[in-house]
Write a protein that holds these residues in place. Structure first.
Motif, mmCIF file in Angstrom:
data_model
loop_
_atom_site.group_PDB
_atom_site.id
_atom_site.type_symbol
_atom_site.label_atom_id
_atom_site.label_comp_id
_atom_site.label_asym_id
_atom_site.label_seq_id
_atom_site.Cartn_x
_atom_site.Cartn_y
_atom_site.Cartn_z
ATOM 1 N N GLN A 144 5.275 5.920 -14.459
ATOM 2 C CA GLN A 144 5.115 4.534 -14.008
ATOM 3 C C GLN A 144 4.048 4.460 -12.924
ATOM 4 O O GLN A 144 4.088 5.204 -11.947
ATOM 5 N N PHE A 145 3.105 3.540 -13.114
ATOM 6 C CA PHE A 145 2.093 3.249 -12.101
ATOM 7 C C PHE A 145 2.452 1.908 -11.473
ATOM 8 O O PHE A 145 2.764 0.939 -12.162
ATOM 9 N N ARG A 146 2.420 1.840 -10.128
ATOM 10 C CA ARG A 146 2.749 0.605 -9.398
ATOM 11 C C ARG A 146 1.607 0.240 -8.459
ATOM 12 O O ARG A 146 1.063 1.109 -7.786
ATOM 13 N N ALA A 147 1.300 -1.033 -8.416
ATOM 14 C CA ALA A 147 0.377 -1.586 -7.416
ATOM 15 C C ALA A 147 1.136 -2.699 -6.706
ATOM 16 O O ALA A 147 1.647 -3.620 -7.347
ATOM 17 N N GLU A 148 1.254 -2.614 -5.373
ATOM 18 C CA GLU A 148 2.019 -3.588 -4.597
ATOM 19 C C GLU A 148 1.156 -4.115 -3.467
ATOM 20 O O GLU A 148 0.446 -3.353 -2.808
ATOM 21 N N ALA A 149 1.227 -5.414 -3.257
ATOM 22 C CA ALA A 149 0.477 -6.055 -2.165
ATOM 23 C C ALA A 149 1.463 -6.864 -1.338
ATOM 24 O O ALA A 149 2.229 -7.661 -1.880
ATOM 25 N N THR A 194 3.937 -11.283 11.385
ATOM 26 C CA THR A 194 3.878 -10.396 10.228
ATOM 27 C C THR A 194 2.576 -9.612 10.263
ATOM 28 O O THR A 194 1.619 -9.992 10.913
ATOM 29 N N SER A 195 2.554 -8.533 9.533
ATOM 30 C CA SER A 195 1.357 -7.696 9.517
ATOM 31 C C SER A 195 0.304 -8.281 8.583
ATOM 32 O O SER A 195 0.571 -9.199 7.812
ATOM 33 N N GLU A 196 -0.876 -7.729 8.664
ATOM 34 C CA GLU A 196 -1.960 -8.158 7.782
ATOM 35 C C GLU A 196 -1.688 -7.694 6.360
ATOM 36 O O GLU A 196 -0.702 -7.019 6.095
ATOM 37 N N ARG A 197 -2.568 -8.052 5.446
ATOM 38 C CA ARG A 197 -2.399 -7.660 4.048
ATOM 39 C C ARG A 197 -2.313 -6.146 3.933
ATOM 40 O O ARG A 197 -3.084 -5.423 4.535
ATOM 41 N N GLU A 198 -1.360 -5.672 3.159
ATOM 42 C CA GLU A 198 -1.210 -4.249 2.895
ATOM 43 C C GLU A 198 -1.126 -4.054 1.386
ATOM 44 O O GLU A 198 -0.399 -4.779 0.703
ATOM 45 N N ILE A 199 -1.863 -3.084 0.880
ATOM 46 C CA ILE A 199 -1.845 -2.767 -0.544
ATOM 47 C C ILE A 199 -1.488 -1.298 -0.688
ATOM 48 O O ILE A 199 -2.013 -0.453 0.025
ATOM 49 N N GLN A 200 -0.582 -1.011 -1.602
ATOM 50 C CA GLN A 200 -0.214 0.384 -1.836
ATOM 51 C C GLN A 200 -0.116 0.633 -3.335
ATOM 52 O O GLN A 200 0.201 -0.258 -4.108
ATOM 53 N N PHE A 201 -0.408 1.856 -3.696
ATOM 54 C CA PHE A 201 -0.346 2.296 -5.079
ATOM 55 C C PHE A 201 0.661 3.433 -5.164
ATOM 56 O O PHE A 201 0.797 4.218 -4.229
ATOM 57 N N GLY A 202 1.330 3.518 -6.285
ATOM 58 C CA GLY A 202 2.306 4.600 -6.456
ATOM 59 C C GLY A 202 2.342 5.071 -7.895
ATOM 60 O O GLY A 202 2.023 4.331 -8.827
ATOM 61 N N LEU A 203 2.755 6.304 -8.053
ATOM 62 C CA LEU A 203 2.915 6.906 -9.356
ATOM 63 C C LEU A 203 4.275 7.590 -9.359
ATOM 64 O O LEU A 203 4.606 8.368 -8.461
ATOM 65 N N LYS A 204 5.125 7.249 -10.358
ATOM 66 C CA LYS A 204 6.481 7.781 -10.405
ATOM 67 C C LYS A 204 6.707 8.409 -11.775
ATOM 68 O O LYS A 204 6.348 7.835 -12.798
ATOM 69 N N LEU A 205 7.314 9.562 -11.756
ATOM 70 C CA LEU A 205 7.618 10.283 -12.998
ATOM 71 C C LEU A 205 9.129 10.392 -13.139
ATOM 72 O O LEU A 205 9.812 10.934 -12.256
ATOM 73 N N ASN A 206 9.676 9.804 -14.204
ATOM 74 C CA ASN A 206 11.121 9.856 -14.480
ATOM 75 C C ASN A 206 11.348 10.743 -15.705
ATOM 76 O O ASN A 206 10.656 10.604 -16.707
ATOM 77 N N TRP A 207 12.326 11.636 -15.633
ATOM 78 C CA TRP A 207 12.652 12.462 -16.795
ATOM 79 C C TRP A 207 14.137 12.584 -16.944
ATOM 80 O O TRP A 207 14.911 12.278 -16.112
#
Length: 147
Positions: free
Chosen positions: A93-98, A134-147
């Motif tokens: 799973q690839f995630r992009a969160e803002a 509140t804080s300024e804009r924050e963007i994060q990316f993640g990669l998750k491997l489920n098995w």
């Protein structure tokens, strides 16, 4: 909004907004209402011309909790994509969160006192305070491997 002194001579010197305190007079001038603010103008948020120092021995006529601070708006967004690997036994799973996607500045509530103890307008009392809630804009990316 409260004043910093016992202007009404009631013998009650409580000036903190949490305990009541005495309030200034409201001037019903053109463009003024009890919630006398300039939305979208953080450097002059409170319309100080709509308030006056009350006469000696009298309580101010401004109602309690009439001023409203700026609203809080924070838009968060997330997007994700799943890929099934090895016959659907493993999922990637690839995630992009803002967070605060539109980078809205959420200022803190203004000061509740605009007059000093002598009835003089406090400089910069109409400004919204810094830092923001509140804080300024924050963007994060993640990669998750489920098995």
């Amino acid at each position: 909004m409260t004043i910093q002194t016992d202007r009404a001579r009631t013998g009650d010197s409580r000036t903190r907004s949490t305990s009541g305190g005495q309030r200034p007079d409201f001037n019903a001038a053109p463009g003024c209402n009890p919630n006398a603010i300039n939305p979208g103008n953080p450097s002059n948020y409170i319309k100080t011309e709509c308030f006056a120092w009350p006469a000696l021995g009298q309580l101010g006529n401004l109602g309690r909790n009439t001023l409203r601070g700026p609203g809080l708006q924070e838009d968060d967004f997330s997007l994700f994509k799943n890929w099934f690997l090895f016959g659907e036994r493993v999922r990637l799973q690839f995630r992009a969160e803002a967070y605060n996607l539109f980078n809205k500045a959420n200022f803190q509530a203004p000061k509740v006192k605009i007059f000093d103890g002598a009835g003089v307008l406090i400089p910069n009392a109409s400004q919204l305070t810094s830092p923001t809630q509140t804080s300024e804009r924050e963007i994060q990316f993640g990669l998750k491997l489920n098995w």
